[in-house]
Design an enzyme around this catalytic site. Structure first.
Site, PDB file in Angstrom:
ATOM      1  N   ILE A 114       0.664  -1.133  -0.011  1.00  0.00           N
ATOM      2  CA  ILE A 114      -0.023  -0.083  -0.022  1.00  0.00           C
ATOM      3  C   ILE A 114       0.937   1.368   0.154  1.00  0.00           C
ATOM      4  CG2 ILE A 114      -1.875   1.220   1.362  1.00  0.00           C
ATOM      5  CD1 ILE A 114      -2.768  -1.364   2.290  1.00  0.00           C
ATOM      6  N   PRO A 115       1.282   1.788  -1.238  1.00  0.00           N
ATOM      7  CA  PRO A 115       2.252   2.673  -1.578  1.00  0.00           C
ATOM      8  C   PRO A 115       2.227   4.151  -0.735  1.00  0.00           C
ATOM      9  CG  PRO A 115       0.876   2.614  -3.319  1.00  0.00           C
ATOM     10  CD  PRO A 115       0.246   1.696  -2.333  1.00  0.00           C
ATOM     11  N   CYS A 116       2.358   3.980   0.439  1.00  0.00           N
ATOM     12  CA  CYS A 116       2.223   5.311   1.359  1.00  0.00           C
ATOM     13  C   CYS A 116       3.643   6.321   0.836  1.00  0.00           C
ATOM     14  CB  CYS A 116       2.100   5.336   2.677  1.00  0.00           C
ATOM     15  SG  CYS A 116       3.253   4.012   3.556  1.00  0.00           S
ATOM     16  N   HIS A 117       4.831   5.515   0.432  1.00  0.00           N
ATOM     17  CA  HIS A 117       5.885   6.365  -0.105  1.00  0.00           C
ATOM     18  C   HIS A 117       5.408   7.230  -1.340  1.00  0.00           C
ATOM     19  CE1 HIS A 117       5.746   2.776  -2.740  1.00  0.00           C
ATOM     20  NE2 HIS A 117       6.242   3.616  -3.576  1.00  0.00           N
TER      21      HIS A 117
END
Length: 147
Positions: A114-117
């Site tokens: 889950i690409p919070c970056h």
């Protein structure tokens, strides 16, 4: 597992992945033969090689309704793209929840997957990732931009 951003620890029960976390470097990593964890490792390795831009893993997602809304919005940010915390707040129809978006990102138990970056500051600055590990965010975005 080893990765370009350090040691990653995967946890699951055989049916769902519970978490992916950044493990302390000195921690020994036990090897598993659990098919789900091996599949997660394979998909992450493909991601780091630039061969995968989305994950197909069953996740055990637990959080508040707000956190789930944020994580769903994060999952919709395209590979190799970024958006601001404010953009995410608008996407979930809560334009004043910018700080809360940051807290939901911090509570994300599946970084990378889950690409919070992909969430950056409104002035395009790389802010807050895994506490104070902005260098990891920079590496992940560099990997995605290079593809």
């Amino acid at each position: 597992m080893e990765s370009p951003i350090g040691i990653l620890e995967l946890q699951g029960d055989g049916e769902k992945l519970f978490s992916l976390r950044f493990a302390p470097e000195a921690q020994p990593s036990p090897v598993t033969a659990q098919p789900l964890l091996l599949e997660a490792k394979r998909q992450l390795e493909e991601y780091f090689k630039g061969e995968r831009d989305e994950f197909t893993l069953p996740l055990k997602i637990e959080g508040t309704v707000f956190q789930r809304e944020v994580w769903k919005a994060l999952s919709e940010i395209p590979y190799g793209s970024t958006c601001s915390y404010g953009d995410v707040a608008k996407r979930i129809n809560r334009p004043k929840a910018v700080r809360a978006i940051g807290q939901a990102n911090k509570a994300n138990r599946f970084p990378i997957i889950i690409p919070c970056h992909r969430v950056i500051g409104k002035n395009n600055s790389l802010t807050g990732y895994a506490g104070k590990q902005v260098d990891k965010k920079e590496i992940l975005l560099s990997l995605e931009y290079a593809k």
